[in-house]
Structures are given as C-alpha cells and as structure tokens.
Scaffold this motif. Structure first.
Motif, PDB file in Angstrom:
ATOM      1  N   UNK A 152     -17.518   3.230   2.133  1.00  0.00           N
ATOM      2  CA  UNK A 152     -17.967   4.588   2.478  1.00  0.00           C
ATOM      3  C   UNK A 152     -19.463   4.633   2.820  1.00  0.00           C
TER       4      UNK A 152
ATOM      5  N   UNK B 111      -4.115   2.291  -2.452  1.00  0.00           N
ATOM      6  CA  UNK B 111      -4.612   2.551  -1.084  1.00  0.00           C
ATOM      7  C   UNK B 111      -6.047   2.074  -1.088  1.00  0.00           C
ATOM      8  N   UNK B 112      -6.326   1.221  -0.088  1.00  0.00           N
ATOM      9  CA  UNK B 112      -7.499   0.361  -0.227  1.00  0.00           C
ATOM     10  C   UNK B 112      -8.817   1.124  -0.266  1.00  0.00           C
ATOM     11  N   UNK B 113      -8.840   2.357   0.241  1.00  0.00           N
ATOM     12  CA  UNK B 113     -10.081   3.120   0.226  1.00  0.00           C
ATOM     13  C   UNK B 113     -10.537   3.417  -1.201  1.00  0.00           C
ATOM     14  N   UNK B 114      -9.608   3.404  -2.151  1.00  0.00           N
ATOM     15  CA  UNK B 114      -9.975   3.592  -3.562  1.00  0.00           C
ATOM     16  C   UNK B 114     -11.006   2.563  -4.020  1.00  0.00           C
ATOM     17  N   UNK B 115     -11.012   1.414  -3.333  1.00  0.00           N
ATOM     18  CA  UNK B 115     -11.964   0.374  -3.714  1.00  0.00           C
ATOM     19  C   UNK B 115     -13.226   0.434  -2.865  1.00  0.00           C
ATOM     20  N   UNK B 116     -13.252   1.332  -1.893  1.00  0.00           N
ATOM     21  CA  UNK B 116     -14.339   1.301  -0.913  1.00  0.00           C
ATOM     22  C   UNK B 116     -15.364   2.400  -1.048  1.00  0.00           C
ATOM     23  N   UNK B 117     -15.215   3.274  -2.012  1.00  0.00           N
ATOM     24  CA  UNK B 117     -16.190   4.358  -2.067  1.00  0.00           C
ATOM     25  C   UNK B 117     -17.183   4.206  -3.214  1.00  0.00           C
ATOM     26  N   UNK B 118     -17.193   3.050  -3.843  1.00  0.00           N
ATOM     27  CA  UNK B 118     -18.300   2.754  -4.751  1.00  0.00           C
ATOM     28  C   UNK B 118     -18.530   1.256  -4.847  1.00  0.00           C
ATOM     29  N   UNK B 119     -19.705   0.878  -5.347  1.00  0.00           N
ATOM     30  CA  UNK B 119     -20.147  -0.504  -5.280  1.00  0.00           C
ATOM     31  C   UNK B 119     -20.011  -1.241  -6.612  1.00  0.00           C
TER      32      UNK B 119
ATOM     33  N   UNK C 171      -3.915  -5.104  -1.625  1.00  0.00           N
ATOM     34  CA  UNK C 171      -5.242  -5.446  -1.111  1.00  0.00           C
ATOM     35  C   UNK C 171      -6.315  -4.720  -1.934  1.00  0.00           C
ATOM     36  N   UNK C 172      -7.318  -5.449  -2.360  1.00  0.00           N
ATOM     37  CA  UNK C 172      -8.405  -4.909  -3.186  1.00  0.00           C
ATOM     38  C   UNK C 172      -7.887  -4.374  -4.528  1.00  0.00           C
TER      39      UNK C 172
ATOM     40  N   UNK D 221      -5.739  -2.082  -5.199  1.00  0.00           N
ATOM     41  CA  UNK D 221      -5.555  -0.625  -5.274  1.00  0.00           C
ATOM     42  C   UNK D 221      -4.377  -0.193  -4.409  1.00  0.00           C
TER      43      UNK D 221
ATOM     44  N   UNK E  37     -17.373  11.272  -5.450  1.00  0.00           N
ATOM     45  CA  UNK E  37     -17.810  10.931  -4.088  1.00  0.00           C
ATOM     46  C   UNK E  37     -19.283  11.300  -4.029  1.00  0.00           C
TER      47      UNK E  37
ATOM     48  N   UNK F 145      -8.057  -6.618   2.780  1.00  0.00           N
ATOM     49  CA  UNK F 145      -9.097  -6.620   1.737  1.00  0.00           C
ATOM     50  C   UNK F 145     -10.461  -6.986   2.312  1.00  0.00           C
TER      51      UNK F 145
ATOM     52  N   UNK G  85     -12.085  -3.863   4.337  1.00  0.00           N
ATOM     53  CA  UNK G  85     -12.120  -2.614   3.594  1.00  0.00           C
ATOM     54  C   UNK G  85     -13.196  -1.707   4.168  1.00  0.00           C
ATOM     55  N   UNK G  86     -12.881  -0.411   4.229  1.00  0.00           N
ATOM     56  CA  UNK G  86     -13.928   0.535   4.605  1.00  0.00           C
ATOM     57  C   UNK G  86     -14.826   0.794   3.392  1.00  0.00           C
TER      58      UNK G  86
ATOM     59  N   UNK H 111       0.867  -1.178   0.000  1.00  0.00           N
ATOM     60  CA  UNK H 111       0.000   0.000   0.000  1.00  0.00           C
ATOM     61  C   UNK H 111       0.902   1.227   0.000  1.00  0.00           C
TER      62      UNK H 111
ATOM     63  N   UNK I  76     -14.123  -2.291  -9.904  1.00  0.00           N
ATOM     64  CA  UNK I  76     -13.004  -1.343  -9.917  1.00  0.00           C
ATOM     65  C   UNK I  76     -12.677  -0.877 -11.336  1.00  0.00           C
TER      66      UNK I  76
END
Lengths: 457, 457
Positions: free
Chosen positions: A317, B53-61, B48-49, B51, B426, A311, A314-315, A140, B64
């Motif tokens: 949002x 930084x893993x939040x890149x994968x966490x703000x949409x459903x 992980x995921x 990406x 976002x 993974x 994961x957060x 990361x 990727x």
C-alpha cells in the motif's frame, strides 16, 4: 463459427398444447400467489422490478414470487405455498438451508468478529483442505466467482505478459466485462447492454470440444488464459469428449498459456469436483457460490509457481504497486469460518456418493419417461445432475446444447412444476439432486415431468 | 496535472528518530508475536503471503498478525495481545463486533434459508429505509461497493450512450479496471500490475475541488459518469470547498452527465451520510462494506427516472439481453435481513451523534498535541473521523493531502501503537471513532499519539 449439425433430430413438443398448458398454468399460478402480487406492488416503489437485484425478476416469465422462509431444499412463499427447489438457488444453496454445522461456525465467528482485515487460523485450515481436495496447493478467497476469475485473469496476464483470453460458447464465468461477450458472426461483442465493449476486443470465443480451434488460436502466443468449465453447465449440459480437457492442458502448456478450470458449478458434481473425478491438471481452479452454503464466498487455487509469483508481486500500500488483488471483505473471518465448516462437516465423500445416487435415480427416471412416451430424447447425467436432452445423442457444444433449451416448453414446465410444489430454479441449468433432497423429492419430480411431457406430446 | 502548491510548510519529524523508533518498536513487536510467526510459516505453504487475500499482507510493514477473536472495537491476536482498532477493519466493522441485533437477524434468516434467488420482504423494508434515509427512491444490492460501482457505470453508459468516466486523484472506488488507474503525466494508465489497460482509456482523472477542470472535460459530451466520494477518505482527508459538490451537480446536469456520490466510507461520517448532512443531490449513491456490520453486502440508490429505465431494460434470461446487472448472491436473503437489522436498530441518529462527539474529542485532543508540542500541524475533523494533518492548512486535493501521508512516520506510528494495544488499521485512512468505541479508547489513543510525536519531533 459453431457447427450447425444437430446430434440427431430434435424433439419439439406440440406448440399449441405447450401454449395452452402454459396459459392454464399461469392462471392457476396467479390464483394462489395474491400476497406475492401485493408485495410486488409495494416493492416496485423502492426497487427496479421490485427485486433487490433486478435479474431476480428476469429469469422467469410468470409473476414475481416473494419468499417467507425455507427448510432443507424447500422454500415457502408469502402465500404459504411450498416448493422443492430442484437447483437450489442456482446451486448457491445446494447444501440445503440452515445446516447446523455452518450455523454454529457462523454464529461463533460473528460473535468473535466477522472481519478484522487480518487472517485467522480458519483460513489456513480451509486453504489446506482445499489443497488436499482439489490438488492445487495455493488458495485465495473472494466474495464471488466473478471476483476469483477477475483475479485469475490479472495474475495470468501479469505472468504471461499477454492480454488475450479464450472462453467457450455457452460459458458463464461471472459478471466480468471480458467474459460477458458473444460472437456476432464477425467479431466478439458485449452480451448485455451497458458494457463498455473495450475489453471484448481481448476475448476469443470458441466452440467447446474443438481442440483444433484452440490450437489455432494459441499459435500466435497472444493468449494469457484459457478459461473453461470442465463441462458446460449453463446451457443444459455439455460433457467433454474423452481426452479433450487433457488436450487443452497439453496445448496450453506447450504455448505458455495458462489454463483455468472454473468449477463454480461442477464442484457440486463430484467430491473434489470434476478435477478430482477426472484427475485433471490446470494452473488455476475457480470455486464459487459459498460451495453451496448460501453464504457469499468464493475461492481460487493455483500452482506452486503461481503462488510464489503472487507473493513476490504483492501490492504494498502506497509503496509498491503489485498485482491488483483483494477487496475489503475478501477472505473475511466469517466466510473463512463457514468455508472451514463446509469442508470439514458437509462436503464429505459419503454425501457426494448419496447425491450421485439420487442423480442417477433421476436420470434413470427421465430415460424411462422417454421410453414410456416414445420420445426421441434421453437424460443428461453426471453425478447429481440430470435433465431432459431433446436430441437422441448428447450435445458436444453450445450450438447442439441449445437445441435442448426449448424456452417455450421450459417456461411452461416451470410454471406447471411451481403449481405442483417444485421449483425449476434456472431452466437452462438443472435439475440437480441437492444435499438436502431425498428419494421422494426426486421421484415426485420425475413423476411430474412424466405428466408434463404426456400433456404436451 | 495536480497543483504542487503546498498548503503551508509541511511538518517532517526527525528522520533519524523516526527510523530508530521504528526499529526499536519492530523488535518489541516481534518479541510478543511468536505464535503469529509460527502460524505464518504454516500459512505460507497454502496461501500466497500466508493470507486468504494477499492484500492483507500488503498494507503494513511489520510481520503478519493472525487474529483469534474480537469484542466491541477490539481484537485479540493468537499470542493473546489485544488491540483497539481505530478504523475497524477499514470501516467494514465500524459498528463493532458481535452486535446482537445483527446476530439475531442473521441466525433467524440462516435457519430460514440464506438465499433463494428470490426476494424477501426484508429487501423491500431495507430499500424503503435507505430511500428515506438517503433521499434517492430506488435501490439495488450487491456484495461489495466494487459491484455497485460496476453496475452504476453500466447503467450510466446505457442511459447516456457515452463511454467515458471521470474520477478524482486520491480516489478509491473498488477493484474495477476503470477506476484502478492513475495519470502518469501523459496519459491514464493502470495503477496495479496485471490489469488489462484497455479500459484505462475511458477514464479521465482530475484534481478534486477543481470545477473548471471538470467543466472543461464535460464540454465534449463524451462523459457518461462522474464518480466521486463527497470527501476523499483514502488519502488522509480532503473536504470539498463550499459549493464544489453543488457545482458538480449543476455542470453534470447541464451536460447530460450522470453523477454518483460514493458514500462507501463517508456513510459512517453522519446519519444519512454526507448526502443528508450536506443536502447533496446526485443520480446515484453507492454504499458499501455491509454498512459497517462486517458482513459482505453493498447497495446503490438511484433516481426515479433511472429506476424506471433499469426496470424497462431488465435482462430476460435467454430471451432479451438487458443491462448487465446482478450476481447469484447479490441481494441474498441473509444480507437483506442483516441490512434491515442494521438500518432499524444500529444506525440511529443518536448513535451517529455519539460517535461524532467522540470524533470531536479526538480532533480536539490532536489539536492540543500540536499546540503542546508546538507542531505546525492540525487535526482533520469531520464527524467521527480525525487524524493528524501535517500542514497548517487543510488540503484541497490529493497532491496536498499526500503531504500528510509521511509513510515512514506512519509505519513507525503503526507499530508503536500496536505494541501499546492500538491498531491503526489503514494508516492513510483514519483514525475514526467507531460505534463500539468509548471515551477511554479515544483518550488512550490521543495520549499515545502525544507520546509518539514527542518521541520523534
């Protein structure tokens, strides 16, 4: 807490001569830095201490310098004086200034977009390269090692369900509340002013190279993470005893504690860092300072099991709180393009061999000074890094290492060097051969150190 | 703790139609993102995921996306699909991609040296510009707003000798333990997994626009700092009541509490941020996200008295512990050159007027949709920022604002938009006119929102 046994007698130069030399050199310094002084007067009206981050004014005692430009490992101040930096920007520019391969990647990516908050193929390539280089498979990226160590702590706490942290005296792991701590003889307290103090309670500080102390602290199974450099690099230099790091790996694994090797500095000591050189095993590796490119990015590696855990947690949002990782600019496309370029084109095994040879040359030169001047001292040496150890034996921990940090002498040496075109960036870390140094830079520095030590002995 | 009174009835689109549309759009999305899928499979082996930084994968459903490049406010994925980003990289690239003035400064400085760990004249010029623009005289620079807010907290704690912090529900101030917190009905607890929880104890969370609540919390004189955005921007949009921010200034001053206005997002709302637009007073101002340039830097401003205090409590390396400020790459020469270029050439009053006009055009378009489709809704509007408010009256706090965050609808809208060349980066922040958008981008987005709302009503 620390052992107070010195590794032999400590060499102390003549105080009067040190003070007089320092005074003379400060006067000489002021005489050729008039434009810096004028800029400082202007700058102090808009920035505390006239610097964009105040610590820039706090790591040396002579008047503030302002820089106009640089080339290779050399920078030029606004008065036109040139300086060879012997620890280029605290290793954050140890690759040297203006590397074409990095510039090319940076410009190409900036034109294409510095950041999308989405991944690029460069990130995949850079992570893959790091994995092959460092031996941990998952990566990361952050903006600084502080951010990487913060995330490592969060992951380790989440996986272990424990809160405590072990660090070692003489450490530096970034500007994090948990690690900006010291042991005051009774308990762990903040090392700087303005820190909350709350999280100091979770940190245990132990002497380096003392496996028994670590084993005792791990017994209660309350420690989430042991965070250590493989060699302490911020208090002159402390190398691990044979078997010490392997022992740390063993007792952390036995107690379900995670181990992080912070290679923010030591990455520059050997190809693949000390992890590869010494075949170390750990749960996490921290890398920082743009791998020496001068750009702001950092990275951390982790095992398969940890990557999988991250993974799975994961957060998402607004939907499901995961482990608190990430920042808007972390892993941005610009930094990933530069990371890829650095890994592919600059940090080659050949380049590391070259700087290691320069480091040996510097250490040999320092050993020769000690013999020639009959000083009971010796050189520090590991890869490109050297320095003057003021005891006959090398230190094994911070208490011993600080004996070589004779601050009055180092302050005098810094301004003596600056007046002669050399820059001891951080007196307690370095000198170190950079990727942009040549033999003549190293030889010139050693010659000046000889002259300096002869002046004050 | 929060008021539960809704600002009028909340509009909820037909759930069946939302779900069906989302499903249809997800299938369509998958059909034209095959190369992203292939890259994800490769990327998941090293990150992980998949990406950096893993939040890149966490703000949409939806699956990727991987990005190949960008231009203006548009990016292109690896399958060749183009997207107009309506909140460019969470505002971190709101100036648009590849701005020539920034590129020129960046390349020049990189060739001259990205970082010396010493100041340059650019820093003096940038700090001076910020002072004239924002009204606070002293400035420091970091890599991200997280770092700026961390330092502000340390300075405020040191000056006041107090430890507590007040933030407001719906806030985001960076990835800091003290501010990554929520009120669970009984006490303040970490908002994410893996946080230590120690420092949550020092944070008080209050509803926005409730001066009485703040006054009551300040009474005990234990609060060091009130940290707030001038308008909440991470939970749709919450504007301050008339007099609210002035009241905050008054009661913080009366109780010896410091006040920080975090303009990391709102700096893009008006020339000089909301501080200048509304003539606000505070002790600190936070700026972040490279002022929208895509580069990693941030800044904070402070009053004369605070600047003086910081200078007097400088950390002197190994000699005298000062306030814990700084990081190796903070205020680096590259970022200072870019900051100067952004301030001198890009963030002009004319440019802000232009994006404000685009923002009004978008808000007018959204209001017209509500009238045309007879929705009991309205537009958010402030400068370039707009969005769809799902209540007839604007929200005054987080509890009311979250009513407009209909996540199922927003997820469906995001993928609907993505399939038609628009990117709701976002969903809980934006849409917002960037410096690189044109009228046709805004009109196209409004037309699609009309079509989308008509499809699900």
């Amino acid at each position: 807490m620390s052992t107070t046994l010195a590794p032999g007698p400590v060499y102390r130069a003549d105080r009067t001569r040190v003070t007089e030399l320092n005074q003379r050199e400060l006067e000489r310094f002021a005489a050729h830095t008039g434009r810096s002084k004028a800029l400082l007067d202007r700058a102090r009206k808009v920035m505390p201490a006239g610097t964009p981050m105040s610590w820039m004014a706090g790591y040396y005692m002579h008047p503030q310098l302002y820089v106009a430009g640089g080339e290779g490992a050399r920078f030029f101040d606004v008065d036109g004086n040139a300086y060879v930096d012997m620890n280029v920007a605290d290793l954050s520019a140890t690759l040297g200034y203006g590397i074409p391969a990095v510039e090319e990647a940076m410009v190409r990516q900036f034109r294409n977009g510095a950041h999308y908050l989405l991944p690029t193929e460069d990130a995949v390539v850079a992570a893959d390269s790091l994995g092959r280089l460092m031996g941990l498979p998952f990566w990361q990226f952050t903006l600084a090692a502080s951010g990487a160590n913060t995330e490592i702590m969060r992951i380790a706490r989440h996986i272990t369900g424990r809160r405590k942290l072990i660090v070692f005296e003489g450490k530096y792991h970034g500007h994090i509340e948990e690690t900006l701590v010291k042991f005051d003889g009774e308990r762990v307290v903040p090392e700087y002013q303005g820190l909350s103090g709350r999280r100091s309670e979770d940190t245990i500080i132990l002497p380096f190279n003392d496996l028994d102390a670590v084993a005792a602290a791990l017994e209660s199974r309350e420690v989430a993470l042991v965070l250590t450099e493989p060699a302490l690099t911020n208090c002159s230099l402390v190398l691990p005893d044979p078997g010490y790091l392997e022992g740390l790996r063993r007792i952390t694994a036995e107690t379900g504690t995670m181990l992080c090797i912070d290679e923010s500095h030591t990455f520059s000591f050997a190809y693949g860092g000390l992890t590869r050189l010494w075949n170390l095993e750990s749960d996490f590796i921290t890398l920082g300072k743009g791998l020496g490119s001068g750009l702001a990015f950092a990275a951390y590696g982790m095992t398969d099991a940890i990557g999988d855990h991250v993974e799975k947690h994961l957060d998402i949002l607004h939907r499901r709180p995961g482990i608190g990782l990430g920042g808007t600019l972390y892993g941005n496309a610009l930094s990933m393009a530069c990371a890829r370029a650095v890994l592919e084109h600059v940090l080659t095994e050949d380049a590391f061999n070259r700087i290691s040879a320069l480091g040996s040359r510097m250490a040999d030169g320092i050993d020769a000074i000690c013999r020639d001047l009959d000083l009971p001292c010796r050189a520090f040496r590991i890869g490109p890094r050297s320095g003057l150890c003021l005891t006959p034996e090398l230190p094994r921990n911070y208490a011993e290492a600080r004996l070589s940090m004779d601050l009055d002498m180092l302050d005098a040496r810094r301004v003596f060097m600056a007046n002669r075109g050399y820059w001891d960036c951080i007196v307690s870390a370095g000198p170190q051969a950079s990727f942009a140094h040549g033999k003549e830079d190293i030889d010139g520095y050693v010659d000046l150190m000889h002259e300096f030590m002869n002046n004050i002995k």
